[in-house]
Scaffold this motif. Structure first.
Motif, PDB file in Angstrom:
ATOM      1  N   ARG A  78      39.161  49.457 -15.560  1.00 25.27           N
ATOM      2  CA  ARG A  78      38.338  50.566 -16.073  1.00 25.27           C
ATOM      3  C   ARG A  78      36.857  50.194 -16.075  1.00 25.27           C
ATOM      4  O   ARG A  78      36.002  50.983 -15.670  1.00 25.27           O
ATOM      5  CB  ARG A  78      38.789  50.951 -17.484  1.00 25.27           C
ATOM      6  N   VAL A  79      36.542  48.991 -16.554  1.00 23.61           N
ATOM      7  CA  VAL A  79      35.142  48.547 -16.592  1.00 23.61           C
ATOM      8  C   VAL A  79      34.590  48.462 -15.175  1.00 23.61           C
ATOM      9  O   VAL A  79      33.454  48.883 -14.910  1.00 23.61           O
ATOM     10  CB  VAL A  79      35.017  47.191 -17.324  1.00 23.61           C
ATOM     11  N   HIS A  80      35.370  47.934 -14.257  1.00 20.12           N
ATOM     12  CA  HIS A  80      34.940  47.808 -12.871  1.00 20.12           C
ATOM     13  C   HIS A  80      34.649  49.188 -12.271  1.00 20.12           C
ATOM     14  O   HIS A  80      33.622  49.387 -11.604  1.00 20.12           O
ATOM     15  CB  HIS A  80      36.012  47.073 -12.068  1.00 20.12           C
ATOM     16  N   LYS A  81      35.539  50.149 -12.523  1.00 18.31           N
ATOM     17  CA  LYS A  81      35.332  51.511 -12.013  1.00 18.31           C
ATOM     18  C   LYS A  81      34.103  52.147 -12.656  1.00 18.31           C
ATOM     19  O   LYS A  81      33.298  52.809 -11.980  1.00 18.31           O
ATOM     20  CB  LYS A  81      36.564  52.374 -12.278  1.00 18.31           C
ATOM     21  N   ASP A  82      33.953  51.951 -13.993  1.00 13.72           N
ATOM     22  CA  ASP A  82      32.784  52.510 -14.677  1.00 13.72           C
ATOM     23  C   ASP A  82      31.492  51.904 -14.127  1.00 13.72           C
ATOM     24  O   ASP A  82      30.491  52.608 -13.939  1.00 13.72           O
ATOM     25  CB  ASP A  82      32.878  52.271 -16.182  1.00 13.72           C
ATOM     26  N   PHE A  83      31.490  50.592 -13.888  1.00 15.01           N
ATOM     27  CA  PHE A  83      30.311  49.940 -13.346  1.00 15.01           C
ATOM     28  C   PHE A  83      29.997  50.462 -11.944  1.00 15.01           C
ATOM     29  O   PHE A  83      28.830  50.725 -11.623  1.00 15.01           O
ATOM     30  CB  PHE A  83      30.503  48.424 -13.306  1.00 15.01           C
ATOM     31  N   ASP A  84      31.022  50.616 -11.110  1.00 14.75           N
ATOM     32  CA  ASP A  84      30.810  51.165  -9.764  1.00 14.75           C
ATOM     33  C   ASP A  84      30.249  52.587  -9.829  1.00 14.75           C
ATOM     34  O   ASP A  84      29.353  52.943  -9.064  1.00 14.75           O
ATOM     35  CB  ASP A  84      32.119  51.164  -8.971  1.00 14.75           C
ATOM     36  N   LYS A  85      30.774  53.393 -10.771  1.00 19.36           N
ATOM     37  CA  LYS A  85      30.281  54.764 -10.934  1.00 19.36           C
ATOM     38  C   LYS A  85      28.824  54.747 -11.390  1.00 19.36           C
ATOM     39  O   LYS A  85      27.988  55.488 -10.869  1.00 19.36           O
ATOM     40  CB  LYS A  85      31.142  55.519 -11.941  1.00 19.36           C
TER      41      LYS A  85
END
Length: 121
Positions: A78-85
């Motif tokens: 989730r953190v990785h996806k949020d950071f990418d977004k």
């Protein structure tokens, strides 16, 4: 002969007493062996129960560790996806507003420079 009879009588009584003592000792030994067998059996059952409990505890610990690992992986994803977004949003904003982005970066750089210079004094 009366003395001989008394001696034989005493010897017979002593022999009977020795037999009774031997029988009592034998019975006591048999009881002790039976009690020892009961205690040994109870100890085996107890150690078996301890092994079973330890096995259940180990299994429960492994299951909880697996759940924790899965939760950590989910959180990381989730953190990785949020950071990418967020990175994508920043890139889009910078592309759409290059002059504002340069001014904001300069302002942040200036503030960091002021803060760093005060700490160095």
């Amino acid at each position: 002969m009366a003395t001989k009879s008394k001696v034989e009588d005493i010897a017979e009584k002593a022999s009977e007493a020795a037999e009774k003592a031997g029988a009592a000792a034998s019975e006591t030994i048999d009881q002790a062996r039976a009690k020892f067998a009961e205690v040994a059996d109870a100890a085996r059952r107890g150690s078996s129960k301890v092994r079973e409990a330890a096995g259940r505890a180990g299994t429960a610990a492994r299951e909880k560790a697996d759940v924790a690992v899965e939760q950590l992986r989910g959180g990381y994803d989730r953190v990785h996806k949020d950071f990418d977004k967020l990175r994508g949003d920043v890139e889009t904003y910078v592309r759409d507003n290059p002059s504002k982005s340069v001014l904001m970066a300069a302002g942040v750089g200036f503030l960091l420079g002021v803060l760093m210079r005060r700490r160095g004094d």
